[in-house]
Design a protein around this motif. Structure first.
Motif, PDB file in Angstrom:
ATOM      1  N   GLN A 129       9.376   9.414 -10.024  1.00  0.00           N
ATOM      2  CA  GLN A 129       8.995   8.227  -9.262  1.00  0.00           C
ATOM      3  C   GLN A 129       9.705   7.029  -9.889  1.00  0.00           C
ATOM      4  O   GLN A 129       9.536   6.752 -11.066  1.00  0.00           O
ATOM      5  CB  GLN A 129       7.479   8.060  -9.298  1.00  0.00           C
TER       6      GLN A 129
ATOM      7  N   SER B  43       7.978   5.418  -4.654  1.00  0.00           N
ATOM      8  CA  SER B  43       6.546   5.412  -4.949  1.00  0.00           C
ATOM      9  C   SER B  43       5.876   6.341  -3.942  1.00  0.00           C
ATOM     10  O   SER B  43       6.140   6.231  -2.736  1.00  0.00           O
ATOM     11  CB  SER B  43       6.010   3.989  -4.814  1.00  0.00           C
ATOM     12  N   THR B  44       5.047   7.237  -4.413  1.00  0.00           N
ATOM     13  CA  THR B  44       4.388   8.167  -3.486  1.00  0.00           C
ATOM     14  C   THR B  44       3.429   7.406  -2.569  1.00  0.00           C
ATOM     15  O   THR B  44       3.240   7.779  -1.414  1.00  0.00           O
ATOM     16  CB  THR B  44       3.656   9.287  -4.250  1.00  0.00           C
TER      17      THR B  44
ATOM     18  N   LYS C  49      -5.626   4.876 -22.236  1.00  0.00           N
ATOM     19  CA  LYS C  49      -5.372   5.131 -20.808  1.00  0.00           C
ATOM     20  C   LYS C  49      -4.170   6.042 -20.622  1.00  0.00           C
ATOM     21  O   LYS C  49      -3.072   5.732 -21.069  1.00  0.00           O
ATOM     22  CB  LYS C  49      -5.124   3.801 -20.094  1.00  0.00           C
TER      23      LYS C  49
ATOM     24  N   ARG D  75       3.860   1.685  -8.384  1.00  0.00           N
ATOM     25  CA  ARG D  75       3.062   0.461  -8.407  1.00  0.00           C
ATOM     26  C   ARG D  75       1.688   0.747  -8.964  1.00  0.00           C
ATOM     27  O   ARG D  75       1.119   1.814  -8.756  1.00  0.00           O
ATOM     28  CB  ARG D  75       2.882  -0.089  -6.986  1.00  0.00           C
ATOM     29  N   GLY D  76       1.136  -0.257  -9.670  1.00  0.00           N
ATOM     30  CA  GLY D  76      -0.220  -0.148 -10.163  1.00  0.00           C
ATOM     31  C   GLY D  76      -1.103  -1.188  -9.517  1.00  0.00           C
ATOM     32  O   GLY D  76      -0.681  -1.884  -8.583  1.00  0.00           O
ATOM     33  N   ARG D  77      -2.330  -1.301  -9.983  1.00  0.00           N
ATOM     34  CA  ARG D  77      -3.231  -2.331  -9.474  1.00  0.00           C
ATOM     35  C   ARG D  77      -2.688  -3.700  -9.854  1.00  0.00           C
ATOM     36  O   ARG D  77      -1.894  -3.827 -10.770  1.00  0.00           O
ATOM     37  CB  ARG D  77      -4.639  -2.126 -10.040  1.00  0.00           C
TER      38      ARG D  77
HETATM   39  C1  BTN Z   1      -3.074   1.387 -12.225  1.00  0.00           C
HETATM   40  O1  BTN Z   1      -3.578   1.823 -13.258  1.00  0.00           O
HETATM   41  O2  BTN Z   1      -2.787   0.186 -12.112  1.00  0.00           O
HETATM   42  C2  BTN Z   1      -2.834   2.344 -11.082  1.00  0.00           C
HETATM   43  C3  BTN Z   1      -1.563   3.140 -11.250  1.00  0.00           C
HETATM   44  C4  BTN Z   1      -1.330   4.117 -10.115  1.00  0.00           C
HETATM   45  C5  BTN Z   1      -0.019   4.856 -10.244  1.00  0.00           C
HETATM   46  C6  BTN Z   1       0.140   5.925  -9.207  1.00  0.00           C
HETATM   47  S1  BTN Z   1       1.517   6.990  -9.541  1.00  0.00           S
HETATM   48  C7  BTN Z   1       1.387   7.703  -7.953  1.00  0.00           C
HETATM   49  C8  BTN Z   1       1.073   6.571  -6.995  1.00  0.00           C
HETATM   50  N1  BTN Z   1       2.289   5.903  -6.552  1.00  0.00           N
HETATM   51  C9  BTN Z   1       2.347   4.639  -6.966  1.00  0.00           C
HETATM   52  O3  BTN Z   1       3.291   3.839  -6.730  1.00  0.00           O
HETATM   53  N2  BTN Z   1       1.262   4.319  -7.683  1.00  0.00           N
HETATM   54  C10 BTN Z   1       0.349   5.450  -7.778  1.00  0.00           C
END
Ligand code: BTN
Length: 217
Positions: free
Chosen positions: A34, A11-12, A96, A38-40
């Motif tokens: 990647q 994950s960046t 989205k 991870r997301g929110r």
């Molecule tokens: C979301 O919509 O929940 C947010 C998603 C964010 C994804 C980006 S991809 C680059 C960066 N590295 C991650 O692990 N997550 C963010």
């Protein structure tokens, strides 16, 4: 902004969280692949051959406005039918295709902001994507970073106006704790100001998962 490209990272955002002290302000970490994004709300963010990157800021800015605006206006520049969905998703043709994860870490009281942006490019079955638009990922990244530089120079009131003008949230009806409210404003912190007609409430993006809110058209 200096861009560093990795063939593969989990994950960046994680990478920058672990290594922020070795990089300078405004370093951009991009992963061509990647594997554990991870997301929110700790959701999994699956990536294929997508545009996934994170930007490190050693100083705080209102990224909750700047990041979605930078992506949205880059999409508009690519002639895509883009809109911001509160708090910081970007929809193209109503779907989205971009998520943003903003995280803050403190090091001796100095805040470091990590702004992670994932733009779905490759065709897939699970999420929406932009593959039919023939996007040049490298150029799109340059555009987003240039837009970022522009928006970072604006005042909070200018940013807020741009955000509200390009977000589809004002005057929408939302369901919060099983009660109906109308969205009256977005404050400087990017929180929603909602009312039931009598009282006002302020709710932030962590208190409410927009995907579970009922929104009137
Ligand atoms: C979301 O919509 O929940 C947010 C998603 C964010 C994804 C980006 S991809 C680059 C960066 N590295 C991650 O692990 N997550 C963010």
């Amino acid at each position: 902004m200096k861009i560093i490209i990795f063939d593969e990272l989990d994950s960046t955002n994680n990478y920058l969280k672990d290594n922020f002290s070795t990089y300078e302000n405004e370093t951009v970490i991009r992963a061509l692949k990647q594997t554990n994004g991870r997301g929110r709300f700790d959701r999994v963010w699956k990536s294929y051959n997508d545009l996934t990157f994170s930007i490190l800021f050693k100083k705080s800015f209102p990224h909750h406005f700047i990041a979605p605006l930078a992506v949205h206006f880059s999409f508009i520049n690519e002639k895509l039918n883009s809109i911001i969905k509160w708090p910081n998703d970007i929809l193209v043709d109503g779907k989205k295709v971009c998520g943003i994860l903003i995280e803050r870490i403190f090091d001796n009281k100095i805040s470091n902001d990590i702004v992670g942006i994932g733009i779905n490019i490759e065709k897939r079955d699970d999420y929406n994507y932009l593959s039919k638009y023939n996007i040049d990922e490298r150029k799109l990244l340059e555009k987003v970073l240039n837009m970022y530089k522009y928006f970072i120079s604006l005042s909070i009131s200018e940013l807020k106006k741009y955000y509200i003008d390009n977000c589809n949230i004002l005057n929408k009806e939302v369901l919060f704790n099983e009660k109906k409210y109308k969205v009256k404003d977005v404050n400087d912190l990017g929180e929603l100001v909602i009312t039931d007609g009598l009282n006002y409430k302020v709710i932030n993006a962590n208190e409410i998962d927009y995907t579970t809110m009922v929104i009137s058209k």
